[in-house]
Write a protein that holds these residues in place. Sequence first.
Motif: not given
Length: 378
Positions: A96, A334, A338
């Motif tokens: 990410v 991930a 984020r």
Amino acid sequence: MGRSNARPTLARVAELAGVSVSTASLAFSGAGPITAETRDKVLAAAAELGYSGPNPLGRQLRSGRSGIVGVVLGDQPGRAFRDPVAVKVLDGLVDVLGTEGLGVLLIPGVRAVASPRAEGDDAPPVTAVDPLLESAAMDVAVLVWGVLTDDATLAALRRRDVPVVVGEGGRVEGAPLVALDDRAGTALAVRHLQELGHTRIAEITLPLDAAERSGPIDAARLAQADRTSTRHRLAGVRDAVEPVISWETPASLVEHGRDAATEILGAWVPETERPTAIVAHSDLLAAGAVIAARELGLRVPEDVSVAGFDGIDLPWLSPDVLTSVHQPLQAKGAALGRAVLGVLAGDEPTCTTLPVELVPGTTTGPVPDVVRPADPQA
């Protein structure tokens, strides 16, 4: 000749493309009110001149950001690279962050330092935060395994006003949290064992705090549990059963699971008192328990069942496949990534709780006939 060999600059790119320097800069930033045609013209000029883009240090100075995310892995990062759980979480995190051009700096949380302890003194060694926490440039820090009650790592970051993202830990004011439903998941594993008829269930735990202790847990030690993931899994076990013995390990490593299971299942334990099942707080600890059982001449699962937590692939344990509570490891990384992007964007902090599921393998089976309670109708 000297001019043609000079290092290409943004000004030369702008001149060749027929645009202003500010427009050329916007073309490289990927943002701003310029057309795709203008951007393509600037990038074509840059390619012709061999110009790779604005100086990243200068861009960082102008933006006030380093482009670096600190990832705190615990006191010994080397252990993380022996743990498939940590590796998969890092994979998801880096995937990410990498798409946004952010780099990662791996940082130990605390480290042991020289101590004036006298010989024979059992006091814990003196620890200190790693110097990187005090000085390294970073825009956000990710505390992958959460925080302790009095966490020196968090305190060091707070002193520098470095925002944090917390994984599997208690809530930190102003910080997003990526949590795991591990209490319910651990209870699922124990109830699975109970459904197979097991009542004498032992527990091998993750570290309770930073002490790196190995040994049986009594009520006083249980009350000292300070790591959130450990507390949740301890509670999950006790939501279903009171274990006949609970053994603390200093880290989630195969050798620690093996040592703990050797003590729990050893030949000195009477067969009528020996646990018929073990629930471990991690798959590596559970794998160590399977190895110990084999070495003690016990069959898995005919003589003893073993369940773990994580859902990692352990082909070297063949022919056994662990019964395990699977967590979404890469998705957890991930989600941490984020959350970092949310912090950088100024979003309000949120709490994300990820689900888990029990996946039966070959290491759990019915309670051995020799210890089944007698049938009163027989």
